[in-house]
Design a protein around this motif. Structure first.
Motif, PDB file in Angstrom:
ATOM      1  N   ASP A 253      50.208  17.706  66.936  1.00 33.22           N
ATOM      2  CA  ASP A 253      51.199  16.877  67.617  1.00 33.22           C
ATOM      3  C   ASP A 253      52.484  17.658  67.879  1.00 33.22           C
ATOM      4  OD1 ASP A 253      49.453  14.773  67.625  1.00 33.22           O
ATOM      5  OD2 ASP A 253      50.402  13.725  65.935  1.00 33.22           O
ATOM      6  N   ALA A 254      52.897  18.472  66.921  1.00 32.82           N
ATOM      7  CA  ALA A 254      54.117  19.263  67.087  1.00 32.82           C
ATOM      8  C   ALA A 254      53.945  20.310  68.179  1.00 32.82           C
ATOM      9  CB  ALA A 254      54.485  19.928  65.764  1.00 32.82           C
ATOM     10  N   ILE A 255      52.786  20.946  68.213  1.00 37.72           N
ATOM     11  CA  ILE A 255      52.522  21.948  69.245  1.00 37.72           C
ATOM     12  C   ILE A 255      52.452  21.300  70.618  1.00 37.72           C
ATOM     13  CG2 ILE A 255      50.777  23.573  70.091  1.00 37.72           C
ATOM     14  CD1 ILE A 255      50.195  24.236  67.153  1.00 37.72           C
TER      15      ILE A 255
ATOM     16  N   MET B 267      66.506  28.774  73.586  1.00 37.59           N
ATOM     17  CA  MET B 267      66.147  27.709  72.667  1.00 37.59           C
ATOM     18  C   MET B 267      64.729  27.978  72.175  1.00 37.59           C
ATOM     19  SD  MET B 267      66.224  23.622  73.294  1.00 37.59           S
ATOM     20  CE  MET B 267      65.206  23.553  74.713  1.00 37.59           C
ATOM     21  N   PHE B 268      64.606  28.476  70.980  1.00 38.42           N
ATOM     22  CA  PHE B 268      63.335  28.812  70.364  1.00 38.42           C
ATOM     23  C   PHE B 268      63.121  27.880  69.187  1.00 38.42           C
ATOM     24  CE2 PHE B 268      60.511  31.415  67.744  1.00 38.42           C
ATOM     25  CZ  PHE B 268      59.565  31.770  68.679  1.00 38.42           C
ATOM     26  N   ALA B 269      61.897  27.413  68.987  1.00 38.21           N
ATOM     27  CA  ALA B 269      61.614  26.455  67.918  1.00 38.21           C
ATOM     28  C   ALA B 269      60.663  27.059  66.900  1.00 38.21           C
ATOM     29  CB  ALA B 269      61.021  25.182  68.487  1.00 38.21           C
ATOM     30  N   LYS B 270      60.774  26.573  65.677  1.00 36.72           N
ATOM     31  CA  LYS B 270      59.892  26.972  64.596  1.00 36.72           C
ATOM     32  C   LYS B 270      59.167  25.722  64.113  1.00 36.72           C
ATOM     33  CE  LYS B 270      61.653  27.859  60.541  1.00 36.72           C
ATOM     34  NZ  LYS B 270      62.276  28.456  59.360  1.00 36.72           N
ATOM     35  N   ILE B 271      57.836  25.779  64.083  1.00 35.50           N
ATOM     36  CA  ILE B 271      57.019  24.661  63.603  1.00 35.50           C
ATOM     37  C   ILE B 271      56.429  25.078  62.261  1.00 35.50           C
ATOM     38  CG2 ILE B 271      54.985  23.254  64.045  1.00 35.50           C
ATOM     39  CD1 ILE B 271      55.502  23.701  67.045  1.00 35.50           C
ATOM     40  N   TYR B 272      56.671  24.264  61.228  1.00 38.93           N
ATOM     41  CA  TYR B 272      56.190  24.604  59.893  1.00 38.93           C
ATOM     42  C   TYR B 272      56.037  23.351  59.056  1.00 38.93           C
ATOM     43  CZ  TYR B 272      60.969  23.885  58.266  1.00 38.93           C
ATOM     44  OH  TYR B 272      62.192  23.336  57.972  1.00 38.93           O
ATOM     45  N   ARG B 273      55.314  23.502  57.961  1.00 43.10           N
ATOM     46  CA  ARG B 273      55.208  22.429  56.970  1.00 43.10           C
ATOM     47  C   ARG B 273      56.078  22.820  55.797  1.00 43.10           C
ATOM     48  NH1 ARG B 273      49.444  21.026  54.761  1.00 43.10           N
ATOM     49  NH2 ARG B 273      50.064  22.334  53.043  1.00 43.10           N
ATOM     50  N   PRO B 274      57.074  21.994  55.436  1.00 45.39           N
ATOM     51  CA  PRO B 274      58.012  22.402  54.379  1.00 45.39           C
ATOM     52  C   PRO B 274      57.329  22.518  53.025  1.00 45.39           C
ATOM     53  CG  PRO B 274      58.388  20.122  55.008  1.00 45.39           C
ATOM     54  CD  PRO B 274      57.371  20.667  55.957  1.00 45.39           C
ATOM     55  N   ALA B 275      57.854  23.415  52.221  1.00 42.44           N
ATOM     56  CA  ALA B 275      57.326  23.637  50.876  1.00 42.44           C
ATOM     57  C   ALA B 275      57.833  22.560  49.924  1.00 42.44           C
ATOM     58  CB  ALA B 275      57.739  25.012  50.376  1.00 42.44           C
TER      59      ALA B 275
ATOM     60  N   LYS C   7      54.881  22.143  73.836  1.00 40.54           N
ATOM     61  CA  LYS C   7      54.329  22.558  75.137  1.00 40.54           C
ATOM     62  C   LYS C   7      54.731  21.587  76.238  1.00 40.54           C
ATOM     63  CE  LYS C   7      50.346  25.140  73.499  1.00 40.54           C
ATOM     64  NZ  LYS C   7      48.876  25.186  73.423  1.00 40.54           N
ATOM     65  N   ARG C   8      54.727  20.302  75.939  1.00 36.19           N
ATOM     66  CA  ARG C   8      55.085  19.285  76.931  1.00 36.19           C
ATOM     67  C   ARG C   8      56.549  19.414  77.355  1.00 36.19           C
ATOM     68  NH1 ARG C   8      53.174  15.154  74.258  1.00 36.19           N
ATOM     69  NH2 ARG C   8      55.140  14.559  73.317  1.00 36.19           N
ATOM     70  N   GLN C   9      57.417  19.779  76.410  1.00 40.91           N
ATOM     71  CA  GLN C   9      58.836  19.919  76.707  1.00 40.91           C
ATOM     72  C   GLN C   9      59.197  21.323  77.206  1.00 40.91           C
ATOM     73  OE1 GLN C   9      60.910  17.358  76.747  1.00 40.91           O
ATOM     74  NE2 GLN C   9      59.261  16.021  76.050  1.00 40.91           N
ATOM     75  N   GLY C  10      58.249  22.243  77.200  1.00 39.77           N
ATOM     76  CA  GLY C  10      58.518  23.604  77.651  1.00 39.77           C
ATOM     77  C   GLY C  10      59.351  24.408  76.671  1.00 39.77           C
ATOM     78  N   ILE C  11      59.187  24.156  75.387  1.00 40.30           N
ATOM     79  CA  ILE C  11      59.955  24.839  74.340  1.00 40.30           C
ATOM     80  C   ILE C  11      59.109  25.985  73.786  1.00 40.30           C
ATOM     81  CG2 ILE C  11      61.058  24.569  72.095  1.00 40.30           C
ATOM     82  CD1 ILE C  11      61.267  21.556  72.749  1.00 40.30           C
ATOM     83  N   PRO C  12      59.600  27.221  73.824  1.00 42.88           N
ATOM     84  CA  PRO C  12      58.852  28.302  73.162  1.00 42.88           C
ATOM     85  C   PRO C  12      58.901  28.099  71.652  1.00 42.88           C
ATOM     86  CG  PRO C  12      60.930  29.119  74.024  1.00 42.88           C
ATOM     87  CD  PRO C  12      60.811  27.706  74.481  1.00 42.88           C
ATOM     88  N   PHE C  13      57.778  28.347  70.989  1.00 38.14           N
ATOM     89  CA  PHE C  13      57.705  28.035  69.562  1.00 38.14           C
ATOM     90  C   PHE C  13      56.907  29.085  68.823  1.00 38.14           C
ATOM     91  CE2 PHE C  13      54.107  26.082  71.605  1.00 38.14           C
ATOM     92  CZ  PHE C  13      53.048  26.361  70.766  1.00 38.14           C
ATOM     93  N   GLN C  14      57.047  29.039  67.491  1.00 36.11           N
ATOM     94  CA  GLN C  14      56.279  29.883  66.578  1.00 36.11           C
ATOM     95  C   GLN C  14      55.792  28.981  65.453  1.00 36.11           C
ATOM     96  OE1 GLN C  14      58.574  32.874  64.639  1.00 36.11           O
ATOM     97  NE2 GLN C  14      56.845  33.698  63.523  1.00 36.11           N
TER      98      GLN C  14
ATOM     99  N   GLU D  76      61.939  22.716  64.169  1.00 36.39           N
ATOM    100  CA  GLU D  76      63.369  23.012  64.081  1.00 36.39           C
ATOM    101  C   GLU D  76      63.718  24.074  65.110  1.00 36.39           C
ATOM    102  OE1 GLU D  76      64.437  24.406  60.234  1.00 36.39           O
ATOM    103  OE2 GLU D  76      64.732  22.403  59.446  1.00 36.39           O
ATOM    104  N   PHE D  77      64.901  23.972  65.660  1.00 38.85           N
ATOM    105  CA  PHE D  77      65.375  24.968  66.603  1.00 38.85           C
ATOM    106  C   PHE D  77      66.115  26.060  65.844  1.00 38.85           C
ATOM    107  CE2 PHE D  77      65.043  21.087  69.117  1.00 38.85           C
ATOM    108  CZ  PHE D  77      64.254  21.540  70.141  1.00 38.85           C
ATOM    109  N   THR D  78      65.886  27.290  66.243  1.00 42.56           N
ATOM    110  CA  THR D  78      66.601  28.403  65.621  1.00 42.56           C
ATOM    111  C   THR D  78      67.994  28.493  66.224  1.00 42.56           C
ATOM    112  OG1 THR D  78      65.687  29.935  67.236  1.00 42.56           O
ATOM    113  CG2 THR D  78      64.505  29.717  65.155  1.00 42.56           C
ATOM    114  N   PRO D  79      68.981  28.916  65.452  1.00 41.04           N
ATOM    115  CA  PRO D  79      70.352  28.971  65.974  1.00 41.04           C
ATOM    116  C   PRO D  79      70.487  30.031  67.068  1.00 41.04           C
ATOM    117  CG  PRO D  79      70.274  29.790  63.731  1.00 41.04           C
ATOM    118  CD  PRO D  79      68.917  29.278  64.052  1.00 41.04           C
ATOM    119  N   SER D  80      71.193  29.666  68.131  1.00 41.96           N
ATOM    120  CA  SER D  80      71.399  30.606  69.227  1.00 41.96           C
ATOM    121  C   SER D  80      72.683  31.417  69.048  1.00 41.96           C
ATOM    122  CB  SER D  80      71.452  29.858  70.561  1.00 41.96           C
ATOM    123  OG  SER D  80      72.535  28.957  70.565  1.00 41.96           O
ATOM    124  N   MET D  81      73.551  30.975  68.176  1.00 45.32           N
ATOM    125  CA  MET D  81      74.774  31.724  67.896  1.00 45.32           C
ATOM    126  C   MET D  81      75.034  31.706  66.393  1.00 45.32           C
ATOM    127  SD  MET D  81      77.723  29.010  69.109  1.00 45.32           S
ATOM    128  CE  MET D  81      77.535  29.478  70.780  1.00 45.32           C
TER     129      MET D  81
END
Length: 101
Positions: free
Chosen positions: A60-62, A1-9, A66-73, A26-31
């Motif tokens: 806040d997103a970061i 479960m990898f997440a992407k943090i961004y500001r939408p265009a 981190k609090r939930q233990g989600i790896p992110f970019q 947003e979470f990236t799809p695992s399958m």
């Protein structure tokens, strides 16, 4: 479960800049998505791809990830180049291309 943090265009149909200060996680799809054998619609069994969390700022997103233990970019937004133009420049004598109808 990898997440992407961004500001939408900004949408191409928008001229204003309202609601652009929110950050999304947003979470990236695992399958991969596969077509449904009956209807032919693309579907997946990964329900995390439907989750979009909104935050007021990037910190806040970061902190949430981190609090939930989600790896992110984090993807930083690119600022649009602003060209200062004047309507009077269309009719100036120093115009590079001749103006005509």
């Amino acid at each position: 479960m990898f997440a992407k943090i961004y500001r939408p265009a900004k949408n191409a149909m928008q001229s204003g800049r309202g609601k652009l200060n929110t950050w999304l996680l947003e979470f990236t799809p695992s399958m991969a998505r596969r077509p449904d054998p009956l209807m032919g619609w693309t579907s997946t069994k990964d329900t995390k791809t439907q989750v979009r969390l909104k935050f007021d700022n990037k910190d806040d997103a970061i902190a949430y990830a981190k609090r939930q233990g989600i790896p992110f970019q984090v993807s930083e937004p690119q600022q649009a180049k602003r060209y200062v133009k004047s309507y009077a420049d269309n009719f100036s004598a120093d115009r590079k291309q001749p103006w005509s109808h």
